[in-house]
Design an enzyme around this catalytic site. Structure first.
Site, PDB file in Angstrom:
ATOM      1  N   GLY A 167       0.060  -5.682   9.848  1.00  0.00           N
ATOM      2  CA  GLY A 167      -1.028  -6.772   9.408  1.00  0.00           C
ATOM      3  C   GLY A 167      -0.932  -6.616   8.225  1.00  0.00           C
ATOM      4  O   GLY A 167      -0.008  -7.176   7.491  1.00  0.00           O
ATOM      5  N   HIS A 216       3.103   4.699   5.284  1.00  0.00           N
ATOM      6  CA  HIS A 216       1.503   4.267   4.621  1.00  0.00           C
ATOM      7  C   HIS A 216       1.530   5.163   3.893  1.00  0.00           C
ATOM      8  O   HIS A 216       0.761   5.010   2.288  1.00  0.00           O
ATOM      9  CB  HIS A 216       1.241   4.112   5.712  1.00  0.00           C
ATOM     10  CG  HIS A 216      -0.330   3.631   5.562  1.00  0.00           C
ATOM     11  ND1 HIS A 216      -1.231   4.925   5.015  1.00  0.00           N
ATOM     12  CD2 HIS A 216      -1.171   3.005   6.267  1.00  0.00           C
ATOM     13  CE1 HIS A 216      -2.861   3.898   4.976  1.00  0.00           C
ATOM     14  NE2 HIS A 216      -2.282   3.294   5.751  1.00  0.00           N
ATOM     15  N   HIS A 236      -1.424  -4.648   5.838  1.00  0.00           N
ATOM     16  CA  HIS A 236      -0.512  -3.879   4.675  1.00  0.00           C
ATOM     17  C   HIS A 236       0.588  -4.390   4.616  1.00  0.00           C
ATOM     18  O   HIS A 236       1.631  -5.064   3.247  1.00  0.00           O
ATOM     19  CB  HIS A 236      -0.637  -2.238   5.121  1.00  0.00           C
ATOM     20  CG  HIS A 236      -1.611  -1.866   5.381  1.00  0.00           C
ATOM     21  ND1 HIS A 236      -2.490  -1.519   4.098  1.00  0.00           N
ATOM     22  CD2 HIS A 236      -2.152  -0.307   6.001  1.00  0.00           C
ATOM     23  CE1 HIS A 236      -3.208  -0.999   3.922  1.00  0.00           C
ATOM     24  NE2 HIS A 236      -3.439   0.041   5.899  1.00  0.00           N
TER      25      HIS A 236
END
Lengths: 122, 122
Positions: free
Chosen positions: B73, B9, B75
């Site tokens: 999710g 991330h 992303h």
């Protein structure tokens, strides 16, 4: 009585929590004597405080919080200690402690490397 | 030549990436024949495109991207496929593929459960 909280970030998409639900299932199957609850920093319920309250009502007196995060950035270095301290203040009869992030664990990292290795096409 | 990208991330705090750097070290020690690069969705460098370019320059032709995320999710379901498709368009000579998130892997989840179990005080 000992108990554990698996503490994740949270996300808008409800499907994001699927691995966390699997973690709880694995824990309950393998460590039935130690109650487990999930808790999330944001965007998902329950909060850390709600999870602590739930475990306290189940009889827990000694709760270990495991941050299910890879890295230790601002969330774990700044937000999380404040939340944990607030919970300790609200539940002075409990002993709360926290581990490092699971991403600091060599066995977790090795499992990720092994997953990557299996994913390389032959 | 095969190669792998470990895709995380990203975070503001540079220390967040420490486990990712450890992953790269482990990979290089164990799978030296398969080049590895990190890539981040946001707030950290390199981007996915930069990592693909770097591996291409190293001679990679077949790149597997492993999302080092727990949950899938927005992303991973929305942003990541778009990024991957853009990279494939920009590097048509390469074969790009992606795995599910590492948090979908039972061995990774078991390692997290085991870490939690070791953390419970005696």
């Amino acid at each position: 009585m000992k108990a554990i909280i698996l503490f994740g970030h949270g996300a808008r998409d409800i499907r994001w929590r699927e691995p966390f639900d699997t973690l709880v299932s694995l824990w309950r199957a393998q460590h039935a004597a130690i109650p487990v609850e999930l808790a999330f920093l944001e965007m998902m319920q329950p909060s850390l405080e709600e999870a602590v309250r739930s475990l306290s009502l189940q009889g827990a007196t000694q709760i270990t919080v495991v941050p299910v995060f890879f890295g230790q950035g601002g969330h774990l270095r700044n937000d999380f200690p404040v939340l944990l301290k607030e919970c300790q203040t609200k539940f002075p009869q409990l002993t709360l402690s926290a581990t490092s992030a699971v991403g600091e664990d060599q066995a977790v990292l090795q499992a990720i490397v092994d997953f990557g290795c299996r994913a390389i096409p032959p």
